[in-house]
Design a protein around this motif. Structure first.
Motif, PDB file in Angstrom:
ATOM      1  N   GLU A 181       1.079  -1.094  -0.117  1.00 35.78           N
ATOM      2  CA  GLU A 181      -0.112   0.450   0.099  1.00 35.78           C
ATOM      3  C   GLU A 181       0.626   0.822   0.567  1.00 35.78           C
ATOM      4  O   GLU A 181       0.819   1.917  -0.988  1.00 35.78           O
ATOM      5  N   LEU A 183       2.344   1.791  -3.560  1.00 35.48           N
ATOM      6  CA  LEU A 183       1.324   1.806  -4.721  1.00 35.48           C
ATOM      7  C   LEU A 183       1.580   3.755  -4.493  1.00 35.48           C
ATOM      8  O   LEU A 183       1.026   4.629  -5.310  1.00 35.48           O
ATOM      9  N   LEU A 237       3.357   5.940  -6.334  1.00 36.69           N
ATOM     10  CA  LEU A 237       3.694   5.837  -7.773  1.00 36.69           C
ATOM     11  C   LEU A 237       3.409   7.241  -8.281  1.00 36.69           C
ATOM     12  O   LEU A 237       3.046   7.782  -7.796  1.00 36.69           O
ATOM     13  N   ASN A 279       0.751   7.873 -13.296  1.00 38.21           N
ATOM     14  CA  ASN A 279       0.979   7.080 -14.930  1.00 38.21           C
ATOM     15  C   ASN A 279       2.581   6.884 -14.891  1.00 38.21           C
ATOM     16  O   ASN A 279       3.085   6.615 -16.389  1.00 38.21           O
ATOM     17  N   VAL A 303       5.652   0.939 -14.494  1.00 35.14           N
ATOM     18  CA  VAL A 303       6.153   0.101 -13.389  1.00 35.14           C
ATOM     19  C   VAL A 303       6.547  -1.372 -13.693  1.00 35.14           C
ATOM     20  O   VAL A 303       6.458  -1.878 -14.476  1.00 35.14           O
ATOM     21  N   ALA A 326      -0.543  -7.035  -5.119  1.00 30.08           N
ATOM     22  CA  ALA A 326      -1.307  -5.652  -5.577  1.00 30.08           C
ATOM     23  C   ALA A 326       0.284  -4.940  -6.704  1.00 30.08           C
ATOM     24  O   ALA A 326      -0.274  -4.505  -7.856  1.00 30.08           O
ATOM     25  N   CYS A 327       1.255  -5.207  -5.799  1.00 29.71           N
ATOM     26  CA  CYS A 327       2.137  -3.850  -6.239  1.00 29.71           C
ATOM     27  C   CYS A 327       2.286  -5.106  -7.759  1.00 29.71           C
ATOM     28  O   CYS A 327       2.847  -4.545  -8.889  1.00 29.71           O
ATOM     29  N   LYS A 381       0.788  -7.353  -9.504  1.00 26.29           N
ATOM     30  CA  LYS A 381      -0.441  -6.810 -10.886  1.00 26.29           C
ATOM     31  C   LYS A 381      -0.558  -5.508 -11.286  1.00 26.29           C
ATOM     32  O   LYS A 381      -1.190  -5.456 -12.503  1.00 26.29           O
ATOM     33  N   ARG A 382      -0.305  -4.008 -10.573  1.00 26.44           N
ATOM     34  CA  ARG A 382       0.376  -3.353 -10.937  1.00 26.44           C
ATOM     35  C   ARG A 382       1.326  -3.213 -12.371  1.00 26.44           C
ATOM     36  O   ARG A 382       1.501  -2.332 -12.797  1.00 26.44           O
ATOM     37  N   ASN A 409       4.133  -3.003 -14.632  1.00 27.17           N
ATOM     38  CA  ASN A 409       3.847  -3.290 -16.125  1.00 27.17           C
ATOM     39  C   ASN A 409       4.770  -4.675 -16.783  1.00 27.17           C
ATOM     40  O   ASN A 409       4.601  -5.040 -17.651  1.00 27.17           O
TER      41      ASN A 409
END
Length: 155
Positions: free
Chosen positions: A58, A61, A64, A67, A70, A112-113, A115-116, A118
């Motif tokens: 958390e 994220l 970051l 846009n 990552v 979550a990281c 999945k975020r 790229n």
């Protein structure tokens, strides 16, 4: 392009700071990273590791850049050698986006990281302590830059 390294862990030992700074100072301005250090979630003997990773995730994220493209460093990520990393670096520059590279804490990055991200990259098959990853990463970024610019360092 702005490069940000978001790393879990603060108050790195002097040898980590010194090693990181040695390669950071060699990089040209456009590759000098902004390093965001985040607190490690407090661990105890009975701690729930997934919950700790989630707390750290958390924070990551939230830190970051908006846009950003990552890149998450993860043991299960795509294995890259130095030449493929330099190719990645060239591609990142051409994206026209800010770049964020994530370094997890002692237990890695949260789901979550991952999945975020790229892109998932593994720097080694070895398990590296997260402070050492900072030095390996910055040296490889410098080495990748030298390859792209035909600098003799890589030879």
């Amino acid at each position: 392009m702005k490069l940000t390294i978001i790393a879990v862990g603060t108050k790195m030992p002097a040898w980590v700071q010194s090693g990181f700074q040695e390669y950071e100072k060699r990089l040209p301005r456009e590759w000098k990273p902004n390093v965001r250090e985040l607190a490690v979630a407090k661990r105890s003997n009975n701690a729930n590791v997934e919950k700790l990773k989630q707390q750290e995730g958390e924070q990551i994220l939230a830190a970051l850049p908006r846009n950003a493209y990552v890149i998450a460093l993860d043991v299960l990520g795509k294995k890259v050698d130095t030449h493929s990393l330099s190719t990645n670096m060239k591609n990142w520059q051409e994206l026209g986006q800010d770049i964020a590279i994530l370094i997890g804490g002692p237990d890695g990055l949260s789901e979550a990281c991952l999945k975020r991200a790229n892109q998932l990259i593994s720097l080694s098959d070895l398990t590296l302590p997260h402070p050492l990853v900072r030095i390996v990463l910055i040296e490889q970024l410098y080495r990748g830059w030298t390859i792209l610019n035909n600098h003799p360092y890589h030879k």
